[in-house]
Design a protein around this motif. Sequence first.
Motif, PDB file in Angstrom:
ATOM      1  N   GLU A  10      -8.550   2.737   1.543  1.00 29.77           N
ATOM      2  CA  GLU A  10      -9.743   2.317   2.506  1.00 29.77           C
ATOM      3  C   GLU A  10     -10.678   1.761   1.794  1.00 29.77           C
ATOM      4  N   GLU A  11     -11.211   2.309   0.477  1.00 27.99           N
ATOM      5  CA  GLU A  11     -12.069   1.752  -0.237  1.00 27.99           C
ATOM      6  C   GLU A  11     -11.578   0.444  -0.806  1.00 27.99           C
ATOM      7  N   GLN A  13      -9.766  -1.529   0.591  1.00 29.66           N
ATOM      8  CA  GLN A  13      -9.793  -2.490   1.508  1.00 29.66           C
ATOM      9  C   GLN A  13     -10.841  -3.637   1.469  1.00 29.66           C
TER      10      GLN A  13
END
Length: 393
Positions: A10-11, A13
């Motif tokens: 997620e980071e 992304q």
Amino acid sequence: MSADAFAALEELQQQSPKAVLDRLVETLTTQKNYHRLFDALLMQKKLALGTSLLQPTSFDNVAEGQKKEFEEAYIDAARQVGNLFLADKKYSDAWLYFQTIQEPEPVAEALKKINPRTVHEDKVEELIQVCVYEGANPEKGFEIMLQVNGICNTITVFDQMNAQLKPEERQQVACLLVDQLYADLVQSLQYQVQQKVPMAPPTDNLRELMAGRDWMFESGSYHIDVSHLNSVVRFARLLPDDDPHLSKVIELCEYGSRLDSQFQYPGETPFEDFYPAHMHFFKALVGDENDQKMGVAYFESKLDQEPDEDDKQMIAYALIDLLTRVGQDDRAIELAEKYLSQFEDPNTFSFTDLCLKTDHLDVLLRVARGKGDLVTFAGALLDAQAQSQTQES
């Protein structure tokens, strides 16, 4: 997979889609989650092609002009993942990928290095499955089977699988079985000789062990499972003409011929008199000119005396096989034209194939004309013309 791994993706992304997939590939590789790694590698390629990343192995959402490029990436990914599985000795998983891209050699070579005596028991069935039933390396699979499950099971499976194996694979397995049965029989006879004649000089030659020892066969004695002996001698007809194992097979036939008649199980025509008939066949292959003449004459006599037409075809089949293997092609073609010209089975006998191998397209032309077979006639006609032009040039 830990929550940290999801958070890391997620980071990343925020950085770029490429960074997400690079980390995904790195994580899956570290975890040795190679099946999902295959998907991730193809996701990288689909990202580069600008197409949807879900269903990463599917070609459906790949543009027609990009399919060739994606196919190459698919092959590279399968090769990479297959090699990772091979490094971990996970042969069945590796075979899944290499078989898909039609590159069986890496798995076959890796399997070839396995020592059957060191295979852990919980790996036996997996290895037999991939080697024998899936065809990755049949010889190694039967070698493992012979070592772990014994000759009885191996003979049964070989009989069942015979038609599915390539000729060279059949020959390799036949060699394994000849060696095993010969060694087992020698060991059994050695023990009996030591018990009765303790001072006898040692030998591991079957013929020498039997020489002058008729007492071995008294009262219906036998020293090996006679059904196994019958099967291995029958399989030995698969061996090539110059195979050194044939000398062992002849000795096995000599042993079988000395058994009580109740243990000399008859074979199919023309091998009803099982061991003597096989001795004629094998000696014709490896013996001198006189052995060859006697062997051919033995089966020709059976053919001449057989009244049943179906049995005549079976005798002709065995005789033609023998004749071609001893270089008597003209006689083989003569018999094939008379008895087997209608047979076109690649797994048993093909008249067309025999005509091609023995350079007798003239006979094939004559037979095709007689059968009204325009297609075969045209093929033979044009192939004969091409051969003639090649020879002239």
